[in-house]
Scaffold this active site. Structure first.
Site, PDB file in Angstrom:
ATOM      1  N   ASP A 169       0.784  -1.244   0.000  1.00  0.00           N
ATOM      2  CA  ASP A 169       0.000   0.000   0.000  1.00  0.00           C
ATOM      3  C   ASP A 169       0.817   1.297   0.000  1.00  0.00           C
ATOM      4  OD1 ASP A 169      -1.512  -2.152   0.790  1.00  0.00           O
ATOM      5  OD2 ASP A 169      -2.188  -1.275   2.667  1.00  0.00           O
ATOM      6  N   GLN A 212       4.264   0.577   2.114  1.00  0.00           N
ATOM      7  CA  GLN A 212       4.468  -0.671   2.855  1.00  0.00           C
ATOM      8  C   GLN A 212       5.601  -1.432   2.182  1.00  0.00           C
ATOM      9  OE1 GLN A 212       2.253  -2.326   5.631  1.00  0.00           O
ATOM     10  NE2 GLN A 212       2.772  -0.180   5.867  1.00  0.00           N
ATOM     11  N   GLU A 225     -10.587  -2.854   4.702  1.00  0.00           N
ATOM     12  CA  GLU A 225      -9.236  -2.324   4.862  1.00  0.00           C
ATOM     13  C   GLU A 225      -9.127  -0.932   4.243  1.00  0.00           C
ATOM     14  OE1 GLU A 225      -6.215  -5.990   5.220  1.00  0.00           O
ATOM     15  OE2 GLU A 225      -6.721  -5.556   3.154  1.00  0.00           O
ATOM     16  N   SER A 235      -0.247  -0.039   7.416  1.00  0.00           N
ATOM     17  CA  SER A 235      -0.637   1.176   6.679  1.00  0.00           C
ATOM     18  C   SER A 235      -1.198   2.288   7.544  1.00  0.00           C
ATOM     19  CB  SER A 235      -1.671   0.810   5.619  1.00  0.00           C
ATOM     20  OG  SER A 235      -1.017   0.138   4.579  1.00  0.00           O
TER      21      SER A 235
HETATM   22  C1  FRU Z   1      -3.777  -3.809   2.637  1.00  0.00           C
HETATM   23  C2  FRU Z   1      -3.146  -4.216   3.959  1.00  0.00           C
HETATM   24  C3  FRU Z   1      -3.534  -3.264   5.075  1.00  0.00           C
HETATM   25  C4  FRU Z   1      -2.400  -3.434   6.033  1.00  0.00           C
HETATM   26  C5  FRU Z   1      -1.216  -3.610   5.120  1.00  0.00           C
HETATM   27  C6  FRU Z   1      -0.146  -4.511   5.637  1.00  0.00           C
HETATM   28  O1  FRU Z   1      -3.078  -4.291   1.536  1.00  0.00           O
HETATM   29  O2  FRU Z   1      -3.493  -5.539   4.272  1.00  0.00           O
HETATM   30  O3  FRU Z   1      -4.792  -3.526   5.639  1.00  0.00           O
HETATM   31  O4  FRU Z   1      -2.239  -2.330   6.873  1.00  0.00           O
HETATM   32  O5  FRU Z   1      -1.724  -4.118   3.907  1.00  0.00           O
HETATM   33  O6  FRU Z   1       0.958  -4.478   4.791  1.00  0.00           O
END
Ligand code: FRU
Length: 487
Positions: free
Chosen positions: A43, A59, A220, A103
């Site tokens: 993300d 991420q 999410e 995230s």
């Molecule tokens: C979405 C997610 C978020 C989380 C992150 C972890 O792709 O699953 O919900 O914070 O990626 O990398």
């Protein structure tokens, strides 16, 4: 900074050095999309224009091309075209984020940059715990962690993440994605006066909220903002079943448009609209820049969707982001367009006008290769038009049933030669296509529909072919693209 933090940063940096030649030798590495220096990118996080510079965090799992204990990587740009890969912003070093700095978002307050992120923890019993945490910076590069400011409220589970913070009339608000104890996905809202003490307001939308019915077990990456007087909730729900042309990826991303009431609190909203129709698009985030534009980056990937079958895995990296896109409300729906700054990457234009193809497949002189940008304007379209790229991916419009279709090989099941995504659309007048070494973004009719996908054709294949059933007349412009400039 703790010793563990320093050690993790050093390990990540040496991982970049170890695999630098492998990653940079991969013909699928992107030229104008953000990708990780090594490992996995997912993300976009913490998008903000701060003190004149655009900050893009992401991420990042540096140690393998797979998910795990995420870091926050960091890019900075003055113009959305020239980018600098900055120092690591956050490393998963503390008890409250040891299994991932997940995230979140960024805001500016009194000259300080605040990052809100989710501290992810698997406890001794193996259960997941998630905390909303804060880190601050006065130089935009070095961040000091302040620890958790929000713990999971009663009735909810350890799936509680992705804080998005914004300011409205002197108050700070936050939305968080959550799963309740009945496995219903929700968006929870909080408010604060000082960004450190947060009060739980309640769910504003979700599965079994606002007359929606069952709509997934986890929501999410929520993002709430206003577009031309309409309140939008952008969100990535998990657990929707495929329904005809809808919800065909493993997880979905889309939006609800309506009106957010802060007193109820709740979002009165219409139907869920998928934001993208391609194979890879998830967890987008938006921010508003100094020009007042609502800009979005998305992740060009989907969790658990054939990720390990991407051919880049053997070159020690996986995934990328979309280009930044401006979001606008046309009175009925969101429309998306690449930020105009990207035009700076264009080399000389090649233009062909009044091309007619009738029951034939043709190449068009000079229209080939990648990275390129294409704009196609249709004057007449009798029956069916298709563009086939690099003998790998094709996009077509069929007038008689009004379908737009993107088709490419299945990444795992090679026997499925026609793997597709389709949506109904009343007409086709314009295509704007951004083609990178291993990605494609197709904006239909000024961004009313967008198809975003990775693609892995033979690297040396440059062919682009145009097919028409009946007669199609169009003009086409092509620019070869110079790519992003990295410092
Ligand atoms: C979405 C997610 C978020 C989380 C992150 C972890 O792709 O699953 O919900 O914070 O990626 O990398």
């Amino acid at each position: 900074m703790s010793d563990k933090d320093t050690a993790l940063r050093q390990q990540a940096m040496s991982e970049i050095v170890t695999h630098e030649t492998t990653v940079s030798g991969d013909p699928y590495r992107l030229s104008f999309h953000h990708m990780p220096p090594v490992g996995l990118m997912n993300d976009p996080n913490g998008l903000i224009q701060w003190k004149g510079e655009y900050h893009l965090f992401y991420q990042w799992m540096p140690f393998k091309p797979d998910h795990g204990e995420k870091f926050w990587g960091h890019y900075i740009s003055k113009d959305l075209v020239h980018w600098k890969h900055e120092e690591i912003a956050l490393a998963p070093s503390e008890w409250y984020d040891k299994d991932g700095c997940y995230s979140g978002s960024a805001v500016s307050h009194e000259d300080t940059l605040y990052l809100f992120y989710t501290g992810n923890v698997f406890n001794d019993k193996g259960d997941q715990e998630e905390y909303q945490c804060v880190a601050t910076s006065t130089d935009g590069v070095h961040f000091e962690k302040k620890g958790p400011v929000i713990h999971v409220p009663d009735g909810y589970t350890g799936d509680f993440r992705d804080p998005k913070v914004w300011k409205q009339e002197q108050k700070w608000y936050m939305v968080v994605g959550a799963k309740n104890q009945n496995s219903q996905g929700k968006v929870l809202m909080y408010e604060s006066d000082d960004l450190l003490q947060w009060e739980f307001i309640g769910p504003i939308a979700g599965s079994n909220e606002n007359r929606l019915g069952d709509f997934g077990y986890m929501w999410e990456c929520p993002d709430v903002f206003e577009l031309d007087g309409t309140d939008i909730l952008l969100v990535s729900p998990q657990g929707l079943q495929p329904d005809g042309m809808k919800y065909n990826n493993t997880y979905q991303t889309g939006y609800f448009a309506g009106e957010l009431s802060f007193t109820e609190p709740s979002l009165e909203h219409g139907a869920f609209v998928e934001l993208d129709r391609g194979f890879e698009f998830y967890a987008p985030q938006t921010f508003i820049d100094n020009k007042g534009r609502r800009i979005m980056f998305g992740w060009m990937g989907v969790p658990e969707q054939m990720e390990q079958s991407h051919p880049t895995v053997s070159s020690k990296w996986i995934h990328c982001l979309t280009v930044p896109r401006v979001l606008e409300w046309n009175g009925e729906q969101i429309i998306q367009s690449p930020v105009p700054e990207l035009e700076e990457m264009r080399e000389a234009v090649l233009l062909h006008s009044e091309i007619t193809i009738e029951n034939d497949q043709k190449a068009i002189r000079g229209i080939e290769g990648r990275p390129i940008e294409l704009q196609i304007d249709f004057e007449q379209l009798d029956d069916q038009f298709a563009i086939e790229l690099f003998h790998y991916i094709s996009f077509s419009y069929t007038k008689r049933d009004g379908t737009l279709t993107l088709s490419r090989p299945h990444l795992e099941d090679k026997s499925q030669t026609e793997f597709r995504r389709t949506v109904l659309h009343e007409e086709l007048n314009k295509l704007h296509i951004l083609i990178d070494t291993s990605s494609i973004e197709i904006f239909v009719n000024g961004g009313k529909e967008v198809f975003t996908s990775r693609m892995f054709p033979q690297p040396e294949d440059e062919d682009i072919l145009f097919t028409s059933l009946g007669e199609t007349t169009f003009s086409i412009e092509q620019w070869k693209l110079s790519g992003y400039v990295y410092e």
